[in-house]
Motif scaffolding. Structure first.
Motif, PDB file in Angstrom:
ATOM      1  N   ALA A   5     -13.887 -39.256  -8.831  1.00  0.00           N
ATOM      2  CA  ALA A   5     -13.489 -40.614  -9.221  1.00  0.00           C
ATOM      3  C   ALA A   5     -13.957 -40.960 -10.625  1.00  0.00           C
ATOM      4  O   ALA A   5     -13.331 -41.768 -11.315  1.00  0.00           O
ATOM      5  N   ALA A   6     -15.066 -40.352 -11.054  1.00  0.00           N
ATOM      6  CA  ALA A   6     -15.557 -40.629 -12.408  1.00  0.00           C
ATOM      7  C   ALA A   6     -14.628 -40.045 -13.465  1.00  0.00           C
ATOM      8  O   ALA A   6     -14.619 -40.491 -14.604  1.00  0.00           O
ATOM      9  N   VAL A  55     -25.418 -38.220  -9.785  1.00  0.00           N
ATOM     10  CA  VAL A  55     -24.732 -37.052 -10.351  1.00  0.00           C
ATOM     11  C   VAL A  55     -25.481 -35.782  -9.962  1.00  0.00           C
ATOM     12  O   VAL A  55     -24.881 -34.810  -9.483  1.00  0.00           O
ATOM     13  N   TYR A  56     -26.780 -35.787 -10.142  1.00  0.00           N
ATOM     14  CA  TYR A  56     -27.578 -34.587  -9.858  1.00  0.00           C
ATOM     15  C   TYR A  56     -27.653 -34.326  -8.355  1.00  0.00           C
ATOM     16  O   TYR A  56     -27.623 -33.178  -7.912  1.00  0.00           O
ATOM     17  N   HIS A 113     -27.815 -43.053 -12.445  1.00  0.00           N
ATOM     18  CA  HIS A 113     -27.138 -41.804 -12.787  1.00  0.00           C
ATOM     19  C   HIS A 113     -27.612 -40.662 -11.903  1.00  0.00           C
ATOM     20  O   HIS A 113     -27.049 -39.569 -11.929  1.00  0.00           O
ATOM     21  N   ILE A 115     -17.716 -37.837  -7.907  1.00  0.00           N
ATOM     22  CA  ILE A 115     -17.602 -37.185  -9.211  1.00  0.00           C
ATOM     23  C   ILE A 115     -16.133 -37.133  -9.628  1.00  0.00           C
ATOM     24  O   ILE A 115     -15.789 -37.378 -10.790  1.00  0.00           O
ATOM     25  N   HIS A 168     -19.830 -32.474 -16.529  1.00  0.00           N
ATOM     26  CA  HIS A 168     -19.647 -33.903 -16.249  1.00  0.00           C
ATOM     27  C   HIS A 168     -19.427 -34.700 -17.535  1.00  0.00           C
ATOM     28  O   HIS A 168     -18.754 -35.729 -17.539  1.00  0.00           O
ATOM     29  N   ASP A 169     -20.038 -34.267 -18.632  1.00  0.00           N
ATOM     30  CA  ASP A 169     -19.840 -34.932 -19.924  1.00  0.00           C
ATOM     31  C   ASP A 169     -19.618 -33.845 -20.963  1.00  0.00           C
ATOM     32  O   ASP A 169     -20.550 -33.133 -21.322  1.00  0.00           O
ATOM     33  N   ASP A 217     -18.311 -34.217 -24.132  1.00  0.00           N
ATOM     34  CA  ASP A 217     -18.219 -34.628 -25.534  1.00  0.00           C
ATOM     35  C   ASP A 217     -19.164 -33.777 -26.367  1.00  0.00           C
ATOM     36  O   ASP A 217     -20.147 -33.246 -25.852  1.00  0.00           O
TER      37      ASP A 217
END
Lengths: 315, 295
Positions: A205-206, A75-76, A72, A203, A117-118, A120
């Motif tokens: 594509a995610a 991402v950073y 992961h 990113i 990025h997330d 939720d």
């Protein structure tokens, strides 16, 4: 492991979080002792509720982050990671641990990007934007993205996570601005939790994979905002990309037209929906791409709303 | 000796029942009982489940796991005995690399690695011609001269590819794995055309003892998002194995979240591996699924 422990501790009282605090002094620091990340590390509490630090915080650089985060870390790195610190708080009997990670990114805009990025979870009212879900609290403030995760599910663990979060947020003295390009997303029909900010094609594509995305030429010298729209029950994605200059954007425009619009500039239907592109009014280096829209009418409405918001858009 | 995988509570055992419901989603495949033939499907996959493979504290029961492995191999190879099945997979003069996965949060159980090694050696392969490795495969002398590979890993959600699959597990054979991250790792199937891999993988085993169906946070792992499915999926074609596992993961996500919650990013590398790179059928109608045990 190449990471370096760079703080030593000694206890002191801190009324802010109502817990024993520890001062972290630098030792073999990978960052300068007066760096913002070191300053935050020095203010980390030694305990939150019944959770106590297992060891001194550990610092990671962009070169050593893979030693700590497997799978992961990109991402950073995609948001210009400058460094991070990690600290594990051991839980009492029958409780899981609480894990704190603080990431310093290239800019406040990039910290916001990591945060998006997330998306939720429920608003946690911390920092400049925060979310809590399934034991995980995340927020951003200034150039920092903060992650606090409780391995256990008790109310006490949740309280410890929030207490730690409030302490870390208070230890970050600066605030930052949201990316200007995000404000250009038209607000009508936009699903707020779908908004992402990024530079890197991985990113994108995610969040939205589509054939040919490589022609957008995303990279460190571009800024991008993505949003999903729900207009009259039909969904579409709008991607805004800011290029370094008009010449750059014009070449992308030409390639997009050839690949998706039959060399024209009108919306065109593909097997997975309608595609379209446009220049933003008054901003020639910013392009708008509509991807997988449900209808031509939807495409035209989204493009028609570009620059039409009286308050400027999403923000 | 037992290996810890996390405490199993009464509630998580109820989750096993949910897992059974999840497994019912694979019912779309052409299902047969143990050893029964179902015509001429393009891909055969074995799903074997034994609740007793995990003790109440979550530890792996090595002997049960070894039996599951052997039952699965026998069914997959349609052989009269596990040993006969293994003999169809490897020969005494093979050099065998067992490609494992060491991701700390959910690694291939060492008991399974040992069981595979034991069976390979029992076929007649010299002990010095067998190795287990993950991140060191490129420099491992056994892997460098391997004539056969056995590919074994747990299934989990993955940040870049949607799912960590058997297809993806060979990525450590390349120098820059991140080069395959584009478009949700769509081109992972291309890895299987590399000379060090092409034609060598004799068996794929997707470990579904405690699969991970969702991830949160920087470390992409939470014990909340694994459940004791107590299963193994075996096949010779990785895309067929992974497609079967993916349907189980998707079903568990839907059960857990109470709504359709697609795996994100979509693990389309599985379908692409099948259609573009010929790594097995992914449509359940074209997979002969053999269910064993509690499956």
């Amino acid at each position: 492991m190449n990471s370096k422990v760079f703080f030593r501790t000694r206890p002191f009282r801190c009324g802010l979080v109502g817990a024993m605090m520890v001062v972290m002094a630098c030792a073999k620091a990978p960052f300068p002792a007066d760096s913002p990340l070191s300053a935050i590390g020095k203010q980390l509490p030694g305990a939150v509720g019944e959770w106590r630090t297992a060891s001194r915080p550990v610092a990671y650089t962009p070169e050593t982050i893979f030693d700590y985060i497997d799978g992961h870390a990109e991402v950073y790195l995609a948001y210009g990671l400058r460094g991070s610190i990690a600290c594990r708080y051991l839980g009492p009997e029958e409780e899981g641990d609480v894990v704190l990670d603080v990431f310093e990114l290239a800019s406040p805009e990039d910290a916001y990007g990591v945060f998006t990025h997330d998306q939720d979870g429920e608003d946690a009212d911390l920092g400049q934007g925060s979310l809590f879900r399934y034991g995980w609290l995340s927020f951003w403030k200034g150039p920092f993205f903060v992650s606090i995760y409780a391995e256990g599910e008790s109310d006490e663990a949740r309280d410890a996570v929030f207490e730690l979060g409030r302490g870390v947020a208070a230890a970050i003295p600066t605030v930052g601005s949201l990316p200007a390009i995000v404000a250009l997303l038209p607000s009508r029909g936009l699903e707020p939790r779908s908004v992402r900010y990024f530079h890197d094609p991985t990113i994108l594509a995610a969040h939205l994979a589509f054939d040919g995305a490589q022609i957008l030429r995303l990279g460190p010298d571009t800024v991008a905002a993505l949003g999903r729209y729900d207009l009259d029950g039909s969904r579409a994605h709008l991607l805004l990309v800011g290029y370094r200059n008009t010449a750059h954007s014009e070449s992308v425009l030409s390639d997009f037209s050839e690949l998706f619009l039959g060399r024209g500039d009108e919306p065109l239907e593909h097997s997975d929906g309608w595609y379209a592109m446009a220049r933003l009014p008054g901003k020639e280096a910013v392009l708008a791409f509509v991807v997988r829209a449900g209808s031509e009418e939807q495409v035209r409405e989204i493009l028609g709303n570009l620059g039409a918001d009286p308050k400027g858009g999403y923000l | 000796m037992k290996e810890k995988t996390g405490r199993i509570t009464r509630r998580t055992f109820v989750g096993t029942a949910a897992g059974a419901a999840a497994a019912s989603l694979v019912g779309g495949s052409r299902v047969v009982g143990g050893g029964e033939s179902a015509g001429a499907p393009s891909s055969r996959v074995v799903l074997i489940r034994r609740r007793e493979v995990l003790a109440e504290d979550g530890s792996v029961e090595p002997e049960v796991l070894h039996r599951m492995l052997n039952e699965g191999v026998a069914a997959l190879m349609q052989s009269e005995s596990p040993r006969a099945g293994w003999k169809q997979l490897v020969c005494p003069d093979d050099v065998v690399g067992i490609k494992s996965n060491v991701w700390t949060k959910l690694a291939t159980p060492p008991a399974l690695e040992r069981a595979i090694r034991k069976e390979v050696e029992a076929v007649g392969v010299a002990a010095g011609d067998v190795a287990v490795d993950d991140r060191g495969v490129r420099s491992n002398p056994v892997f460098q001269r391997a004539t056969a590979l056995i590919n074994v890993r747990p299934m989990r959600t993955h940040h870049w590819s949607g799912l960590g699959t058997c297809i993806k597990n060979v990525i450590m054979f390349v120098d820059q794995p991140s080069e395959y991250h584009g478009d949700a790792c769509a081109s992972l199937g291309a890895l299987w055309q590399l000379p060090q891999i092409a034609g060598k993988v004799r068996l794929n085993i997707l470990v579904m003892l405690t699969p991970q169906f969702h991830g949160v946070g920087p470390h992409s792992f939470s014990k909340r998002f694994v459940w004791p499915f107590c299963g193994l999926i075996l096949g010779t074609e990785p895309a067929s194995v992974d497609a079967t596992g993916a349907r189980i993961i998707q079903a568990q996500r839907n059960l857990f979240f109470g709504e359709e919650r697609p795996i994100s990013p979509p693990p389309h590398h599985i379908e692409i591996a099948g259609s573009r790179y010929g790594l097995g059928a992914t449509d359940p109608d074209n997979i002969e699924l053999i269910r064993l045990g509690d499956a």
